[in-house]
Design a protein around this motif. Structure first.
Motif, PDB file in Angstrom:
ATOM      1  N   ARG A 282     -19.980  29.373   3.664  1.00  0.00           N
ATOM      2  CA  ARG A 282     -19.695  28.210   4.518  1.00  0.00           C
ATOM      3  C   ARG A 282     -20.970  27.506   4.969  1.00  0.00           C
ATOM      4  O   ARG A 282     -21.079  26.279   4.868  1.00  0.00           O
ATOM      5  CB  ARG A 282     -18.833  28.641   5.705  1.00  0.00           C
ATOM      6  N   LEU A 283     -21.937  28.267   5.481  1.00  0.00           N
ATOM      7  CA  LEU A 283     -23.174  27.630   5.940  1.00  0.00           C
ATOM      8  C   LEU A 283     -23.943  27.054   4.752  1.00  0.00           C
ATOM      9  O   LEU A 283     -24.504  25.950   4.845  1.00  0.00           O
ATOM     10  CB  LEU A 283     -24.041  28.629   6.704  1.00  0.00           C
ATOM     11  N   ARG A 284     -23.954  27.753   3.623  1.00  0.00           N
ATOM     12  CA  ARG A 284     -24.620  27.228   2.428  1.00  0.00           C
ATOM     13  C   ARG A 284     -23.988  25.904   2.012  1.00  0.00           C
ATOM     14  O   ARG A 284     -24.689  24.960   1.653  1.00  0.00           O
ATOM     15  CB  ARG A 284     -24.535  28.245   1.287  1.00  0.00           C
ATOM     16  N   LYS A 285     -22.661  25.835   2.052  1.00  0.00           N
ATOM     17  CA  LYS A 285     -21.966  24.592   1.698  1.00  0.00           C
ATOM     18  C   LYS A 285     -22.378  23.461   2.642  1.00  0.00           C
ATOM     19  O   LYS A 285     -22.630  22.327   2.209  1.00  0.00           O
ATOM     20  CB  LYS A 285     -20.460  24.813   1.757  1.00  0.00           C
ATOM     21  N   GLU A 286     -22.436  23.743   3.928  1.00  0.00           N
ATOM     22  CA  GLU A 286     -22.872  22.726   4.895  1.00  0.00           C
ATOM     23  C   GLU A 286     -24.294  22.265   4.589  1.00  0.00           C
ATOM     24  O   GLU A 286     -24.601  21.067   4.627  1.00  0.00           O
ATOM     25  CB  GLU A 286     -22.808  23.290   6.318  1.00  0.00           C
ATOM     26  N   ASN A 287     -25.173  23.225   4.282  1.00  0.00           N
ATOM     27  CA  ASN A 287     -26.570  22.879   3.981  1.00  0.00           C
ATOM     28  C   ASN A 287     -26.676  22.070   2.702  1.00  0.00           C
ATOM     29  O   ASN A 287     -27.439  21.089   2.639  1.00  0.00           O
ATOM     30  CB  ASN A 287     -27.413  24.148   3.863  1.00  0.00           C
ATOM     31  N   GLU A 288     -25.932  22.444   1.657  1.00  0.00           N
ATOM     32  CA  GLU A 288     -25.982  21.699   0.402  1.00  0.00           C
ATOM     33  C   GLU A 288     -25.417  20.291   0.582  1.00  0.00           C
ATOM     34  O   GLU A 288     -25.929  19.329  -0.012  1.00  0.00           O
ATOM     35  CB  GLU A 288     -25.210  22.444  -0.696  1.00  0.00           C
ATOM     36  N   ASP A 289     -24.388  20.155   1.395  1.00  0.00           N
ATOM     37  CA  ASP A 289     -23.840  18.824   1.677  1.00  0.00           C
ATOM     38  C   ASP A 289     -24.883  17.971   2.400  1.00  0.00           C
ATOM     39  O   ASP A 289     -24.994  16.759   2.139  1.00  0.00           O
ATOM     40  CB  ASP A 289     -22.570  18.927   2.527  1.00  0.00           C
ATOM     41  N   ARG A 290     -25.635  18.583   3.285  1.00  0.00           N
ATOM     42  CA  ARG A 290     -26.692  17.852   4.007  1.00  0.00           C
ATOM     43  C   ARG A 290     -27.771  17.412   3.026  1.00  0.00           C
ATOM     44  O   ARG A 290     -28.265  16.272   3.092  1.00  0.00           O
ATOM     45  CB  ARG A 290     -27.290  18.755   5.096  1.00  0.00           C
ATOM     46  N   GLY A 366     -30.611  25.560   8.009  1.00  0.00           N
ATOM     47  CA  GLY A 366     -29.768  26.730   7.808  1.00  0.00           C
ATOM     48  C   GLY A 366     -30.392  27.805   6.939  1.00  0.00           C
ATOM     49  O   GLY A 366     -31.421  28.391   7.290  1.00  0.00           O
TER      50      GLY A 366
END
Length: 475
Positions: A282-290, A366
């Motif tokens: 989940r946090l990786r997905k948020e970071n990649e989206d950023r 992150g």
């Protein structure tokens, strides 16, 4: 008048009063009941997209009525004294919302030139002597149903799996947007980059690490009216063997590195597997989206020159697009791609800009910890993660080899190192190509110099017959 007549008149008076009261109540009740049916707010009509030039792309007409609902909707297109009905609907039961999709490709007799779209909507109100409220919208368009033209000037014979290709093409003057599309990814083309050819476009594109090997890109050009021309691109995909590795997760790593990355204190107390998945997925997905959001804000000019540089005195410890499987107590708990190189050096080593550019981002990211992202123009970005300190700020112009900060182990780093990544229009790409001056000299530089595909192919393989289509292609 007799007393009898007077008594009879008085006896009728209450009856008359009662009847009058009944009539008043009935009228008032009817008025109260029918009042909503006499609402006077007309329907609303919207057209999307709201453009002045209409082409083969679908046009959407949306009609709404928040009162009694729609009774009828009609749409016509007038051109050259001829009117064609695009839609006509009568509703037995009023509806609050109606969407009509108009595709000119399905309308016979359409010609290029001026036209008028007329949409009429009437609701089910009893206002206006029971005829209802009516809204009429008229909009003038110029109809253009001819797509732009494309001419491929120089393409790529070979592209690495996960790497970058470059093409030069020419698009007609009515083109609004053009570039290369592969799967869900789009890589825009940029005019004014090719020497002595200001009308030529240069497009850098990727064959993404997560795209199927059989996928091939398409060169597309779309005009203001939404008409699109497409041209398939052909190249030989050179296989790059990406590693697969298994990484065991220890309790100390979960406690000291993974859990602290969760902002929710309660989530940190969960089962070890849940804690790791919350960060790694989940946090990786948020970071990649950023990162995607940052690396798709493109500077339309080239800010870099020649080959990018690897961090001095560094060694590659982890490769691009490694597919990692994480285990805990012998059980597989998650997977992820490693979208960059891990470069090992001495502790707190100065991190250098791999090429000139502008600082697009600095701060905590992150799993990447303290991070700097540089914009090198034409959609190309570099990322520097896990830093212990940052010495630049967003908006700064930096030179090649300028110090950006120092290496560290912030984020999800198990030890002091630099995570280095290269992104093209939001897509992580193979970094090693950009470190290779020979690759740039053979694949990028000739196109910037205005050489054709055939000239480039003959220079690379002077003794071989150039394959058919290596020169110009028109469409």
């Amino acid at each position: 008048m007799s007393a009898f007549s007077s008594d009879r008149s008085r006896s009728k008076l209450p009856i008359v009063v009662v009847l009058v009261l009944i009539v008043i109540v009935a009228v008032a009740g009817s008025a109260y009941y029918l009042r909503p049916r006499f609402e006077s707010v007309p329907p609303q009509i919207g057209i999307s997209p709201n453009v002045d030039v209409l082409g083969m792309a679908p046009l959407e007409i949306r009609v709404t009525d928040g009162g009694t609902g729609l009774r009828s909707v009609t749409a016509t297109l007038s051109q050259g004294g001829t009117e064609q009905r695009l839609a006509s609907e009568q509703f037995d039961q009023p509806v609050s919302d109606k969407t009509i999709a108009v595709a000119l490709a399905k309308v016979s007799g359409i010609k290029e030139g001026p036209a008028v779209l007329r949409v009429t909507a009437r609701d089910a109100s009893l206002w206006h002597f029971f005829s209802g409220n009516e809204t009429v919208l008229e909009k003038s368009f110029t109809i253009d149903i001819t797509p732009p033209t494309l001419e491929l000037i120089a393409d790529d014979r070979y592209v690495n799996f996960g790497g970058v290709g470059a093409i030069v093409y020419k698009a007609s003057g009515d083109t609004a947007v053009s570039g290369v599309k592969i799967g869900d990814y789009f890589f825009p083309g940029f005019p004014g980059q090719v020497k002595d050819h200001p009308d030529h476009f240069l497009a850098l594109f990727a064959h993404p690490y997560n795209a199927p090997p059989e996928a091939r890109p398409t060169l597309v050009a779309t005009d203001k009216a939404g008409n699109t021309r497409e041209m398939k691109l052909a190249y030989e995909l050179k296989n790059v063997r990406y590693k697969k590795s298994t990484l065991p997760i220890s309790d100390s790593f979960l406690q000291n590195k993974v859990a602290p990355l969760l902002a929710d204190v309660t989530a940190r107390q969960g089962a070890p597997k849940d804690v790791f998945v919350a960060v790694n997925r989940r946090l990786r997905k948020e970071n990649e989206d950023r990162i995607t959001a940052i690396t798709t804000k493109i500077t339309p000019s080239m800010l870099w020159k020649d080959a990018f540089t690897q961090l001095s005195n560094s060694k590659v410890e982890a490769n691009f697009a490694d597919q990692r499987t994480y285990t805990y107590n012998g059980e597989t708990i998650d997977t992820a791609y490693h979208l960059g190189y891990d470069l090992s050096v001495t502790k707190n080593y100065p991190v250098e800009a791999s090429n000139s550019g502008i600082v697009a981002f600095t701060g905590d990211l992150g799993i990447y910890g303290n991070t700097v992202i540089l914009d090198h123009g034409l959609g190309l970005f570099t990322l520097y993660g896990h830093l212990s300190s940052i010495d630049v700020k967003a908006g700064d112009s930096v030179a090649k080899r300028q110090v950006l900060g120092k290496t560290g182990e912030t984020g999800l780093a198990a030890g002091d190192h630099l995570h280095f990544g290269i992104y093209l229009d939001g897509v992580a790409v193979l970094p090693v190509e950009w470190w290779d001056q020979k690759w740039l000299d053979e694949n990028i530089k000739p196109k910037l110099e205005g050489r054709s595909g055939q000239e480039i192919a003959e220079a690379q393989h002077p003794t071989k017959v150039t394959r058919k289509g290596a020169g110009k292609k028109r469409r």
